[in-house]
Design an enzyme around this catalytic site. Structure first.
Site, PDB file in Angstrom:
ATOM      1  N   LYS A 155     -18.911 167.810   0.414  1.00  9.54           N
ATOM      2  CA  LYS A 155     -17.830 168.780   0.609  1.00  9.54           C
ATOM      3  C   LYS A 155     -18.403 170.131   0.187  1.00  9.54           C
ATOM      4  CE  LYS A 155     -12.892 169.377  -0.474  1.00  9.54           C
ATOM      5  NZ  LYS A 155     -12.384 169.591   0.871  1.00  9.54           N
TER       6      LYS A 155
HETATM    7  N1  PPE Z   1     -11.500 166.337   5.785  1.00 10.15           N
HETATM    8  C1  PPE Z   1     -11.782 167.613   5.431  1.00 10.15           C
HETATM    9  C2  PPE Z   1     -12.664 168.408   6.304  1.00 10.15           C
HETATM   10  C3  PPE Z   1     -11.223 168.130   4.258  1.00 10.15           C
HETATM   11  O1  PPE Z   1     -11.489 169.379   3.915  1.00 10.15           O
HETATM   12  C4  PPE Z   1     -10.370 167.325   3.471  1.00 10.15           C
HETATM   13  C5  PPE Z   1      -9.749 167.872   2.215  1.00 10.15           C
HETATM   14  C6  PPE Z   1     -10.116 166.002   3.877  1.00 10.15           C
HETATM   15  C7  PPE Z   1     -10.717 165.540   5.034  1.00 10.15           C
HETATM   16  C8  PPE Z   1      -9.268 165.054   3.068  1.00 10.15           C
HETATM   17  O2  PPE Z   1      -9.973 164.641   1.911  1.00 10.15           O
HETATM   18  P1  PPE Z   1      -9.200 164.200   0.579  1.00 10.15           P
HETATM   19  O3  PPE Z   1      -8.584 165.434   0.021  1.00 10.15           O
HETATM   20  O4  PPE Z   1     -10.274 163.636  -0.285  1.00 10.15           O
HETATM   21  O5  PPE Z   1      -8.170 163.193   0.967  1.00 10.15           O
HETATM   22  N2  PPE Z   1      -9.441 169.240   2.258  1.00 10.15           N
HETATM   23  C9  PPE Z   1      -9.184 169.945   1.024  1.00 10.15           C
HETATM   24  C10 PPE Z   1      -9.277 171.438   1.185  1.00 10.15           C
HETATM   25  C11 PPE Z   1      -8.178 172.115   1.926  1.00 10.15           C
HETATM   26  C12 PPE Z   1      -8.336 173.634   1.897  1.00 10.15           C
HETATM   27  O6  PPE Z   1      -7.734 174.315   2.760  1.00 10.15           O
HETATM   28  O7  PPE Z   1      -9.021 174.177   1.021  1.00 10.15           O
HETATM   29  C13 PPE Z   1      -7.905 169.466   0.362  1.00 10.15           C
HETATM   30  O8  PPE Z   1      -7.077 168.837   0.998  1.00 10.15           O
HETATM   31  O9  PPE Z   1      -7.764 169.721  -0.831  1.00 10.15           O
END
Ligand code: PPE
Length: 313
Positions: A155
């Site tokens: 990430k």
């Molecule tokens: N895909 C991506 C590309 C992504 O950024 C997130 C989280 C997810 C999937 C879901 O992952 P999880 O949170 O572990 O279930 N995105 C984060 C950032 C959002 C932002 O705008 O900044 C979040 O949801 O915190």
């Protein structure tokens, strides 16, 4: 103004948490980060899946050869300390590890590795109505990165240049979010969310080999669905399967479980939140609102003595 920020080992005032313009991260996007939520559950404030998020943060740092001086335990303790000092009962938590000052040029190996944790209040990510009414989305014209270009499992800040293009196009076209396809045209994920599709009672989601971020909410939903007797399959999803799905929803820390009611102006199911989506939302909310924790996913925030300001309000 903002809450104190934990910066390289100690809490400092919000205003003082600044970095130099010649920090490597400003020029080359060399950061890794997390998004975590702390909920005000009926049994007190608790962080959802804190160790799993911090493990992914350290994995992201390892992939980018950033030696973080803080281990899993230290990062968790620092998070709890930052939340407690903020006085917030619920918040969004943003830990970041980045390459700071040292030298200019692409090579980051001689630059500092700095770590901070910030917290703030953050409501429904895709709009206040979204969790119930669902959102209207489009398939993005930008793909998710190809394997062996940028590591999708990390990430990393730089990944979100691609996500930002997807999100801006969606919003400028009147949609709430965009769904990215993989380099070979299969469904991947949203700009900041994973995606689930339901057809004939079976749940489908893209496998990690589609260059998705392996979401922690995605993992939780797979577990909640299987424990309720649903079949969940991680497999390649063709774009057109979106248009004939019975139900679709996004998962993410910020988005939680958000129903999708249309894609490219195709109405999904009845155009409202579907029944399985609702069942899974209820299971999820029982944990994060009710504080019922059969999986051990909640880390309680230690209660500190209320300050005068808090006590007076
Ligand atoms: N895909 C991506 C590309 C992504 O950024 C997130 C989280 C997810 C999937 C879901 O992952 P999880 O949170 O572990 O279930 N995105 C984060 C950032 C959002 C932002 O705008 O900044 C979040 O949801 O915190």
């Amino acid at each position: 103004m903002g809450h104190d920020i934990w910066f390289n080992g100690k809490l400092i005032p919000y205003e003082d948490a600044t970095i130099h313009v010649l920090s490597h991260v400003v020029h080359y996007g060399t950061s890794v980060f997390e998004g975590i939520r702390c909920y005000n559950t009926e049994q007190g404030s608790a962080v959802f899946r804190l160790p799993e998020h911090m493990r992914r943060l350290l994995d992201s740092a390892t992939i980018y050869r950033m030696p973080c001086p803080y281990d899993l335990e230290a990062l968790q303790a620092a998070t709890l300390e930052t939340i407690a000092s903020s006085g917030l009962a619920s918040c969004y938590i943003r830990p970041v590890i980045f390459r700071g000052t040292g030298s200019m040029g692409v090579n980051p190996l001689n630059n500092t590795v700095d770590t901070f944790i910030a917290v703030w209040e953050w409501g429904a990510y895709l709009g206040p109505e979204a969790l119930e009414a669902g959102v209207d989305v489009q398939v993005a014209s930008w793909n998710r990165m190809a394997p062996n270009t940028l590591p999708a499992m990390a990430k990393a800040g730089g990944n979100y240049l691609n996500a930002g293009l997807v999100k801006m196009n969606a919003v400028l076209n009147g949609y709430v979010e965009g769904i990215m396809l993989s380099v070979d045209g299969y469904v991947a994920e949203g700009s900041g969310e994973n995606l689930f599709l339901i057809r004939d009672g079976v749940l489908y989601t893209a496998p990690v080999s589609m260059s998705i971020l392996p979401g922690i909410t995605r993992d939780a939903v797979i577990r909640l669905a299987r424990d309720r007797g649903y079949t969940v399959m991680e497999k390649q999803i063709p774009r057109e399967a979106l248009y004939v799905a019975d139900e679709l929803f996004f998962t993410g820390t910020a988005a939680e479980i958000t129903p999708i009611r249309s894609v490219d102006k195709y109405t999904i199911g009845s155009g409202k939140r579907g029944p399985i989506t609702k069942t899974l939302q209820e299971a999820f909310f029982d944990i994060i609102q009710g504080g019922n924790d059969p999986y051990g996913w909640l880390t309680p925030v230690p209660v500190t003595a209320p300050t005068e300001a808090v006590a007076a309000s």
